[in-house]
Design a protein around this motif. Structure first.
Motif: not given
Length: 306
Positions: A250-270
């Motif tokens: 959470k502190g790194r900017g991940y968000r919770w997806n309850p349907r996937q039951v997972a934390w997620w984040r989108d990051v640039p390819e680099a």
């Protein structure tokens, strides 16, 4: 002098008196003056450069879950921008409409937005006007696009086939010293203005004003937003991450997806490899961990995943 300036004057002199008082206060180190957000028809003069059209959108809803809640107010404000410099040119008239959700609006939503059952009764979104504005736009922008996009895609599927950008996530506010990316806070700290928050129309004009207000170094938030929106991105899900590491995610900017039951984040390819290394070290704490990764179609940024 200040008391005299603040005394209620005639309407014709009211603005001049208020500005004189504000200027006086601004010159004192113990005061900070905020002005009401302006609604200019143009931010940058026509300089002959080619401009494109974007649509800034915002919705008010009965709740936070796009699969079960409904839109009660929509606003879209088309605006012209220079795709190279990020300068914002003309701001076109807003499309604002209510929609009856077919059920009572929850009290906390009424308190937050001021929108009541009586205001939306019998109303429907002006789909023709919205589609016309959307059809002319090369980009849809929202402040917290991950929220607005999913409501709009469910209500008007045409929004799914558009490039999206986010004035909250696509501008590196933290790098410029801002501790929060909430719209109202950024307007106060960055643009030194205030507005009536939590109404779709005001939020749209506020978002455009924020993107048009340069940083101290002269760079424009709109240019940085466009730069981010063009980068190849990866969607990373911390599948199977230990529950006790939730706060790290959470502190790194991940968000919770309850349907996937997972934390997620989108990051640039680099940044993908560095993010994977961080997950293995700080979250999974084992070098062979394999979080789920997917390269994003740029048209699917901020879209909800099944």
């Amino acid at each position: 002098l200040l008391r005299q300036l603040l005394r209620p004057p005639a309407m014709t002199a009211d603005r001049e008196a208020a500005e004189a008082a504000a200027t006086l206060l601004e010159g004192h180190p113990d005061y900070l003056v905020l002005r009401r957000i302006p609604h200019p028809e143009r931010y940058h003069a026509d300089d002959g450069d080619a401009v494109r059209l974007a649509l800034f959108v915002d919705v008010e809803t009965t709740g936070l879950e796009s699969r079960q809640d409904a839109i009660i107010q929509f606003c879209g404000v088309p605006f012209e921008f220079d795709p190279s410099s990020g300068r914002i040119h003309r701001v076109l008239p807003a499309i604002t409409c209510y929609e009856d959700p077919g059920r009572p609006i929850p009290p906390f939503v009424v308190e937050k937005t001021g929108i009541t059952d009586e205001m939306v009764a019998g109303h429907r979104l002006d789909e023709e006007a919205i589609r016309a504005a959307l059809g002319s736009a090369v980009l849809v922008v929202a402040h917290n696009a991950a929220f607005d996009r999913n409501f709009l895609e469910r209500r008007l599927p045409e929004f799914a086939d558009r490039y999206w950008a986010c004035s909250m996530a696509d501008v590196p506010w933290g790098a410029y010293g801002f501790d929060s990316s909430k719209l109202e806070f950024l307007l106060y700290k960055h643009a030194r203005v205030f507005y009536e928050a939590h109404r779709a129309d005001e939020d749209c004009f506020a978002g455009i004003h924020l993107l048009a207000t340069p940083f101290a170094n002269g760079d424009l938030p709109m240019r940085l937003l466009l730069e981010s929106a063009r980068r190849p991105m990866w969607h990373i899900e911390a599948t199977g991450a230990p529950r006790e590491r939730n706060e790290f995610l959470k502190g790194r900017g991940y968000r919770w997806n309850p349907r996937q039951v997972a934390w997620w984040r989108d990051v640039p390819e680099a940044e993908r490899d560095a993010e994977l290394a961080w997950l293995r070290e700080a979250v999974y704490q084992r070098p062979d961990a394999r979080p789920t990764m997917e390269k994003l179609d740029l048209k699917r940024r901020f879209a909800e995943r099944a």
